[in-house]
Design a protein around this motif. Structure first.
Motif, PDB file in Angstrom:
ATOM      1  N   THR A  41       0.812  -1.221   0.000  1.00 33.62           N
ATOM      2  CA  THR A  41       0.000   0.000   0.000  1.00 33.62           C
ATOM      3  C   THR A  41       0.846   1.271   0.000  1.00 33.62           C
ATOM      4  O   THR A  41       0.546   2.224  -0.732  1.00 33.62           O
ATOM      5  CB  THR A  41      -0.952   0.015   1.204  1.00 33.62           C
ATOM      6  OG1 THR A  41      -0.201  -0.171   2.411  1.00 33.62           O
ATOM      7  CG2 THR A  41      -1.979  -1.090   1.092  1.00 33.62           C
ATOM      8  N   ASN A  42       1.915   1.309   0.793  1.00 37.30           N
ATOM      9  CA  ASN A  42       2.724   2.526   0.831  1.00 37.30           C
ATOM     10  C   ASN A  42       3.557   2.695  -0.433  1.00 37.30           C
ATOM     11  O   ASN A  42       3.816   3.818  -0.874  1.00 37.30           O
ATOM     12  CB  ASN A  42       3.609   2.524   2.085  1.00 37.30           C
ATOM     13  CG  ASN A  42       2.802   2.775   3.340  1.00 37.30           C
ATOM     14  OD1 ASN A  42       2.028   3.725   3.416  1.00 37.30           O
ATOM     15  ND2 ASN A  42       2.961   1.917   4.331  1.00 37.30           N
ATOM     16  N   GLY A  43       3.957   1.583  -1.036  1.00 33.37           N
ATOM     17  CA  GLY A  43       4.619   1.679  -2.335  1.00 33.37           C
ATOM     18  C   GLY A  43       3.671   2.257  -3.370  1.00 33.37           C
ATOM     19  O   GLY A  43       4.058   3.097  -4.194  1.00 33.37           O
ATOM     20  N   GLY A  44       2.408   1.811  -3.335  1.00 32.11           N
ATOM     21  CA  GLY A  44       1.402   2.347  -4.248  1.00 32.11           C
ATOM     22  C   GLY A  44       1.146   3.815  -4.032  1.00 32.11           C
ATOM     23  O   GLY A  44       0.955   4.587  -4.991  1.00 32.11           O
ATOM     24  N   ARG A  45       1.143   4.230  -2.776  1.00 28.90           N
ATOM     25  CA  ARG A  45       0.969   5.660  -2.470  1.00 28.90           C
ATOM     26  C   ARG A  45       2.109   6.479  -3.079  1.00 28.90           C
ATOM     27  O   ARG A  45       1.883   7.552  -3.663  1.00 28.90           O
ATOM     28  CB  ARG A  45       0.956   5.885  -0.959  1.00 28.90           C
ATOM     29  CG  ARG A  45      -0.233   5.348  -0.235  1.00 28.90           C
ATOM     30  CD  ARG A  45      -0.035   5.440   1.270  1.00 28.90           C
ATOM     31  NE  ARG A  45      -0.031   6.822   1.745  1.00 28.90           N
ATOM     32  CZ  ARG A  45       0.257   7.162   2.995  1.00 28.90           C
ATOM     33  NH1 ARG A  45       0.630   6.240   3.876  1.00 28.90           N
ATOM     34  NH2 ARG A  45       0.214   8.425   3.369  1.00 28.90           N
ATOM     35  N   ALA A  46       3.330   5.993  -2.937  1.00 31.64           N
ATOM     36  CA  ALA A  46       4.496   6.719  -3.462  1.00 31.64           C
ATOM     37  C   ALA A  46       4.411   6.857  -4.976  1.00 31.64           C
ATOM     38  O   ALA A  46       4.634   7.951  -5.529  1.00 31.64           O
ATOM     39  CB  ALA A  46       5.774   5.987  -3.060  1.00 31.64           C
ATOM     40  N   LEU A  47       4.069   5.781  -5.654  1.00 31.80           N
ATOM     41  CA  LEU A  47       3.974   5.825  -7.115  1.00 31.80           C
ATOM     42  C   LEU A  47       2.836   6.733  -7.572  1.00 31.80           C
ATOM     43  O   LEU A  47       2.969   7.480  -8.551  1.00 31.80           O
ATOM     44  CB  LEU A  47       3.775   4.407  -7.661  1.00 31.80           C
ATOM     45  CG  LEU A  47       4.966   3.461  -7.479  1.00 31.80           C
ATOM     46  CD1 LEU A  47       4.586   2.048  -7.889  1.00 31.80           C
ATOM     47  CD2 LEU A  47       6.185   3.950  -8.264  1.00 31.80           C
ATOM     48  N   THR A  48       1.728   6.681  -6.851  1.00 35.88           N
ATOM     49  CA  THR A  48       0.583   7.547  -7.192  1.00 35.88           C
ATOM     50  C   THR A  48       0.952   9.019  -7.023  1.00 35.88           C
ATOM     51  O   THR A  48       0.562   9.868  -7.836  1.00 35.88           O
ATOM     52  CB  THR A  48      -0.635   7.204  -6.310  1.00 35.88           C
ATOM     53  OG1 THR A  48      -0.970   5.829  -6.501  1.00 35.88           O
ATOM     54  CG2 THR A  48      -1.825   8.064  -6.668  1.00 35.88           C
ATOM     55  N   LEU A  49       1.707   9.333  -5.983  1.00 35.83           N
ATOM     56  CA  LEU A  49       2.144  10.706  -5.747  1.00 35.83           C
ATOM     57  C   LEU A  49       3.069  11.178  -6.878  1.00 35.83           C
ATOM     58  O   LEU A  49       2.917  12.303  -7.386  1.00 35.83           O
ATOM     59  CB  LEU A  49       2.862  10.798  -4.395  1.00 35.83           C
ATOM     60  CG  LEU A  49       3.412  12.166  -4.000  1.00 35.83           C
ATOM     61  CD1 LEU A  49       2.293  13.201  -3.884  1.00 35.83           C
ATOM     62  CD2 LEU A  49       4.174  12.066  -2.668  1.00 35.83           C
TER      63      LEU A  49
END
Length: 281
Positions: free
Chosen positions: A148-156
């Protein structure tokens, strides 16, 4: 006076004394202060900052409520859930809703949210550039290695135009979902807790606020880019108090939940973290 009379008198006196003692005991139960409530100790696993700090503040509100917190500081995102599931802990406070759901799915756990408390934006930091636009072709960027936090970083990063992700992915995005990467950015996936230390070895790193705060980074000042309230999956990023199905409704856990959602805790977060930790109640 006969011996028989003396014996009867003594027996009556003893009986009267016993009745007086019983009456005094009854009067003491109703007329004196109530007995002190038996104290319950809750073992809580928490990230040092800001979760343990918030719990220490909540402990002040629980004084006299019969609840004592034994706060066990943990620096990873796995053991707090494992130890809670195995009943070594009574609750934990370190993760957001999306992470809990993914963890439960992967491990076949049934840990449950008790209450939401705050949001911690994830930000991109650097020691080599002062603007996200200064990142050069082939720049190395470290991101969290949990889903989830990897996905947040990529989305940002996608929101700010550095990459383009496949249609329909957001918090569940992975490096495999990058369909356009004009700057040929290189991504390094690391355990979230190690990302602040990795700043010396990469061009930029996407760091969760709790870990940024532990090394003196000020998210709203130091981040090149940072999540904002318009993040489409913000409700999934709320940091939560977590327990098990067998104890989530216990009086002690519910008293802790109430304390964490109190005006005093809200004021504490707003004053201490200056927008880096945002109350959600």
């Amino acid at each position: 006076m006969s011996i028989l009379t003396l014996v009867l008198a003594g027996a009556l006196a003893a009986c009267g004394a016993k009745n007086d003692a019983n009456n005094q005991g009854s009067a003491g139960e109703s007329g004196s202060e109530p007995e002190k409530q038996q104290e319950v100790t809750l073992k809580i696993g928490a990230s040092p900052v800001p979760h343990a700090e918030i719990l220490k503040e909540a402990q002040k509100l629980l004084e006299g409520e019969g609840v004592k917190l034994e706060i066990i500081e943990m620096n990873d995102y796995v053991q707090p859930n494992v130890q809670l599931y195995e009943k070594q802990l009574d609750a934990n406070f370190f993760q957001h809703t999306a992470y809990l759901e993914e963890f439960n799915k992967e491990r076949s756990y049934d840990l449950v949210k008790v209450t939401g408390v705050h949001i911690e934006p994830i930000g991109v930091y650097s020691k080599t550039v002062t603007s996200i636009d200064e990142l050069k072709e082939g720049a190395k960027i470290a991101i969290p290695n949990d889903p989830t936090n990897g996905g947040r970083a990529l989305t940002l990063l996608a929101k700010h135009g550095l990459i383009k992700l496949k249609e329909g992915v957001d918090v569940d995005a992975t490096i495999a979902d990058i369909e356009q990467n004009d700057k040929k950015l290189q991504f390094v996936e690391l355990e979230a807790a190690t990302l602040p230390r990795a700043l010396d070895e990469v061009d930029a790193a996407a760091i969760n606020t709790n870990y940024a705060l532990t090394v003196g980074l000020v998210p709203n000042d130091d981040a090149l880019i940072i999540e904002d309230k318009d993040t489409p999956f913000a409700d999934m990023l709320v940091n939560i108090l977590v327990a098990r199905p067998d104890n989530k409704d216990s009086e002690a856990i519910q008293k802790l939940a109430k304390a964490l959602n109190s005006p005093e805790i809200k004021a504490f977060m707003e004053e201490k973290y200056d927008g880096a930790v945002v109350p959600t109640f």
